[in-house]
Design an enzyme around this catalytic site. Structure first.
Site, mmCIF file in Angstrom:
data_model
loop_
_atom_site.group_PDB
_atom_site.id
_atom_site.type_symbol
_atom_site.label_atom_id
_atom_site.label_comp_id
_atom_site.label_asym_id
_atom_site.label_seq_id
_atom_site.Cartn_x
_atom_site.Cartn_y
_atom_site.Cartn_z
ATOM 1 N N ASN A 186 0.663 -1.364 0.004
ATOM 2 C CA ASN A 186 -0.001 -0.006 0.219
ATOM 3 C C ASN A 186 0.746 1.063 0.087
ATOM 4 O O ASN A 186 1.568 1.481 0.898
ATOM 5 C CB ASN A 186 -0.698 0.096 1.210
ATOM 6 C CG ASN A 186 -1.648 1.426 1.425
ATOM 7 O OD1 ASN A 186 -2.702 1.483 0.726
ATOM 8 N ND2 ASN A 186 -1.458 2.122 2.249
ATOM 9 N N GLU A 187 0.754 1.969 -1.083
ATOM 10 C CA GLU A 187 1.104 3.567 -1.082
ATOM 11 C C GLU A 187 2.845 3.544 -1.232
ATOM 12 O O GLU A 187 3.187 4.625 -0.540
ATOM 13 C CB GLU A 187 0.376 4.198 -0.211
ATOM 14 C CG GLU A 187 -0.966 4.498 -0.548
ATOM 15 C CD GLU A 187 -1.778 5.399 0.472
ATOM 16 O OE1 GLU A 187 -1.303 5.895 1.386
ATOM 17 O OE2 GLU A 187 -2.909 5.768 0.121
ATOM 18 N N ILE A 188 3.360 2.509 -1.014
ATOM 19 C CA ILE A 188 4.938 2.676 -0.851
ATOM 20 C C ILE A 188 5.680 3.382 -2.174
ATOM 21 O O ILE A 188 6.440 4.209 -2.219
ATOM 22 C CB ILE A 188 5.906 1.620 -0.668
ATOM 23 C CG1 ILE A 188 4.962 0.866 0.666
ATOM 24 C CG2 ILE A 188 7.240 1.568 -0.339
ATOM 25 C CD1 ILE A 188 5.681 -0.364 1.320
#
Ligand code: BMA
Length: 847
Positions: free
Chosen positions: A454-456
């Site tokens: 998620n969202e890295i």
């Protein structure tokens, strides 16, 4: 005492797997048996040994013994941090079962330990653990004594262990949601949200959080069967069953696959080689019944029994499989590239939300809670849930519910919003974790996609960490290379081996919301609303190819928060209420958007209704905008379905499973047939949207009426919408339509039969509503109860309080119009003592 399942041939296996193995006298009576080590555990507290519950975590044991107050109440979070900083010892005494001595192997299996543990049996170390997402198996046969075996598990504090690793790291790895003094969470394979999140408290749990068992076996052990559908046509499904079998010596064996009616689909003789190997058995199912997502057809499941028979006995597995194809379609087009799921050959618009763990203290989540939650998603017309990467890989109850209810699962690997180590040891550990989880989940028909994190990737490209943390060019390059090793090599490598047929998506979203590319390719997390303070209208302008996150906060039910906040603290500014809001600017942002849209709360209690209405309006607008733009946009998953404790958050269902206004609005906006308005300058457009398998062919009537219900203008036309289509059905010029009417005194309604959409010309706070004088009747007969509501003047956001158990999804927080009674079929039997209903609407909150 250990919970002892009789190990005589067949019985144990039947109990555990639901199989019904062959009873043939040709084999000795024992081959493989399992014993749950569920009771008799103790933990040490202040020098005393106290009863412990396994599976469990220490916070729950302390709570059960009355040694700590409720961690979720008041400000207890702060005073209970010591628990996570301590070492905890768990132990179990047990006797050896006489049968075990006849087995070649006796192993203890920990399905999950949270997190760092030293495990000993009778004083000898069995091993160490350090990853809560892995299972661990140790051979104990040589260490067993007939009586009084002592199994000990020492749980070391995850923070301290993480800190040791952090101190050895040459890089500053970022973990902004981790509220510890040092950001140790990324060094430990433990649920990231345990370290704090912008909707979670910080409780660093420790415990044997999944079941423990002893497996005793001889000769062979079949650990798993993978079912791979190699070809699926209307007349035939071609399937390979791939069995993983550990064998102590070369031997002859037969693998038999049976269907639900116990007819043999295939029996294959094989020669088992010593060691752990896989063996393929091909078979076919004729006239296959397909598995469909919710709303598109049945969720047919085949229960298949796989039996491994060797000279020493047999072992049996039972698996539910579903026959379907799922593809992630990314095809370049003039504007970018599509991002769409195709199920059984049909493009499907994904409707759903992001799911987080249902409790901070994971072992107390009963399967019933999970099933209820997934059932609520299904009832709200959802067909996909995204298991977000900062939580956990859920228990099987979740996937089984999704299989049964037609909810496709977007599964993140558990990495979120942070940068992780990439040394060989860490990657090897992650590789083991991923292998175990993939094997556990890959037979579920609901599983649609694996996502790396998620969202890295977004964080790397858009969150300015390089500068904020002063990473040198060299360190930056190393950290990014580390990211690539983990998400572009290690995880896809595991999938290539273990689950090659399922799509992999390295990071959600592909591009951050600051980048224009986020609207033309890949999935998107659009946080311009909320984080960016942009108005709700932006949801209608920023249309991505697939919205995998967007959200807005609201209060939970007052009864939910009220359970955990003392009455004297019942105000916005109290420290207890502030502690149940984890976003640094949460209350400020709610106020900012309330001011734009709704009357401001006069009392603290008003926040519950008003913030929920606000959230529902914002997210409802987004959902409908995404669906109107089908097929450009092919998915809408809002942030977030549920909560892990009583908190002010982006959820649509609170911790105690009370639905918020958003839940009902989502159910309506996700309906298989939808009417929806859009505004384009001075033009209002009415759109019809359908899911696959639904059509419209009827008369559309547009009516303008004033807020007392008097019709001012009306027009009808015949319209049609094909299956799986979004289409403009009519348009009107706002100026011409309103004429002399004041926008704050009128509403435009579109209606086709029971389908309605309403367009309000001004923000709710400006509407000149009069007292709607809502009346209701309950028509009870033996089996069902109908609730009918009527009003004298237009009522906006009508809230029926306190009977959520009775109201079907979509039937609360609705608008009501004079002359058009609303009939609600109650979904559960209405208690005889239910007397008067408390019903409110926006009018009650206007100044
Ligand atoms: C999203 C999620 C979470 C977070 C939420 C609200 O980006 O992925 O990290 O809780 O935003 O801020």
């Amino acid at each position: 005492m250990i919970k002892h399942f009789s190990c005589f041939y067949g019985i144990v296996i039947y109990l555990l797997t639901g199989c019904n193995p062959d009873i043939s006298d040709a084999y000795p009576k024992e081959s493989w048996s399992t014993y749950v080590l569920g009771s008799g555990w103790q933990f040490r507290y202040n020098g005393r040994w106290l009863k412990a519950e396994i599976p469990g975590v220490v916070h729950l044991d302390l709570l059960r013994h009355g040694l700590i107050p409720d961690p979720f109440a008041g400000n207890n979070e702060a005073i209970l941090q010591w628990i996570g900083d301590s070492t905890w010892i768990y132990r179990l005494n047990f006797d050896t079962d006489t049968v075990w001595q006849y087995h070649d192997r006796v192993e203890v299996v920990f399905e999950g330990i949270d997190t760092y543990a030293l495990i000993t049996l009778n004083g000898t170390q069995l091993g160490k653990t350090g990853n809560m997402f892995r299972s661990y198996r140790f051979d104990i046969k040589p260490l067993l004594r007939p009586h009084n075996n002592l199994l000990e598990v020492a749980l070391l504090p995850a923070y301290t262990e993480g800190l040791k690793r952090l101190q050895k790291s040459r890089y500053t790895l970022v973990a902004d949601n981790d509220r510890g003094q040092f950001k140790t969470s990324v060094f430990t394979r433990k649920a990231p949200f345990h370290y704090g999140w912008d909707w979670a408290p910080r409780f660093i749990t420790a415990g044997i959080w999944k079941p423990v068992r002893i497996e005793a076996w001889s000769e062979t052990r079949m650990s798993q069967i993978q079912f791979i559908t190699t070809r699926l046509t209307a007349s035939r499904a071609q399937i390979t069953a791939r069995a993983t079998i550990e064998s102590l010596r070369e031997s002859k064996a037969t693998i038999t696959i049976r269907d639900d009616s116990r007819s043999v689909l295939r029996a294959k003789k094989i020669i088992l080689k010593p060691g752990k190997h896989t063996y393929d058995v091909d078979f076919a199912i004729t006239q296959p019944k397909l598995w469909w997502p919710n709303g598109m057809g049945e969720q047919h499941l085949y229960t298949l029994e796989t039996t491994l028979a060797v000279s020493g006995g047999s072992q049996c597995h039972s698996d539910n499989i579903g026959l379907r194809t799922v593809e992630l379609v990314q095809e370049p087009d003039a504007l970018g590239s599509s991002f769409m799921f195709r199920v059984n050959g049909m493009p499907v618009f994904m409707k759903g939300a992001n799911i987080i763990p249902s409790d901070v203290f994971l072992p107390r989540v009963e399967p019933e809670k999970v099933e209820k939650l997934v059932g609520m998603a299904r009832d709200a017309n959802m067909n996909m849930l995204r298991v977000w990467g900062g939580g956990i890989y859920p228990d099987k109850a979740f996937y089984e519910a999704c299989d049964r209810m037609g909810i496709l699962v977007w599964q993140d690997f558990i990495f979120a919003c942070s940068f992780y180590p990439w040394d060989d040891d860490f990657l090897a550990d992650v590789s083991e974790e991923a292998t175990g989880q993939v094997r556990r989940l890959r037979n579920h028909p609901s599983l649609a996609l694996w996502c790396g994190n998620n969202e890295i990737s977004e964080a790397w490209h858009h969150w300015g960490y390089q500068k904020a943390y002063g990473w040198s060019a060299e360190d930056s390059a190393a950290i990014w290379q580390g990211y690539l090793r983990l998400f572009e090599h290690t995880l896809p490598g595991v999938l290539m081996q273990e689950d090659p047929g399922r799509p992999y998506w390295p990071s959600s979203p592909k591009h951050g919301w600051g980048s224009p590319l986020s609207l033309t390719r890949g999935d998107s997390h659009y946080w311009g609303v909320w984080w960016g303070e942009e108005p709700f209208e932006m949801y209608e302008k920023k249309i991505p190819r697939f919205a995998s996150e967007y959200g807005f906060q609201s209060f939970p039910a007052a009864t939910t928060l009220g359970t955990y906040v003392t009455p004297s603290e019942w105000k916005l500014t109290s420290s207890q209420v502030q502690n149940h809001q984890k976003h640094p600017r949460g209350f400020e942002l709610i106020d900012l958007y309330l001011e734009r849209q709704l009357p401001m709360p006069r009392r603290f209690d008003d926040y519950f209704y008003l913030s929920q209405v606000l959230q529902a309006e914002g997210i409802g607008r987004a959902i409908e905008a995404h669906r109107r733009h089908m097929p450009y946009c092919m998915g809408s998953l809002y942030w977030q379905l549920n909560d892990c404790w009583p908190v002010v958050s982006w959820s649509s269902i609170d911790y105690l499973l009370q639905p918020k206004a958003l839940y009902h609005r989502a159910a309506r906006s996700f309906a298989p047939r939808l009417l929806s308005f859009s505004k384009d300058g001075d033009t209002l457009r009415c759109h019809g949207i359908t899911d696959q398998g639904y059509t419209v062919n009827d008369t559309l009537t547009l009516t303008l009426f004033d807020l007392r219900g008097y019709m001012l203008w009306s027009r009808s036309a015949r319209v049609s919408v094909k299956s799986g289509e979004s289409k403009e059905l009519a348009w009107v010029h706002i100026g011409q339509l309103l004429g002399q009417s004041k926008p704050e005194q009128v509403v435009l309604e579109a209606r086709i039969g029971d389908l309605t959409a309403r367009y309000w010309f001004v923000p709710d706070k400006a509407l000149q509503l009069s007292d709607p004088a809502i009346r209701y009747e309950m028509d009870r007969n033996e089996n069902v109860t109908w609730l009918t509501l009527r009003c004298e003047a237009v009522a906006r956001h009508v809230w029926i309080e306190g009977i959520d158990e009775l109201l079907p999804a979509g039937s609360n927080f609705f608008d009501l119009v004079p002359g058009k009674p609303l009939h609600i079929l109650m979904k559960n039997p209405v208690p005889a003592d239910l007397q008067s209903l408390k019903i409110r609407s926006l009018h009650d909150y206007l100044r």
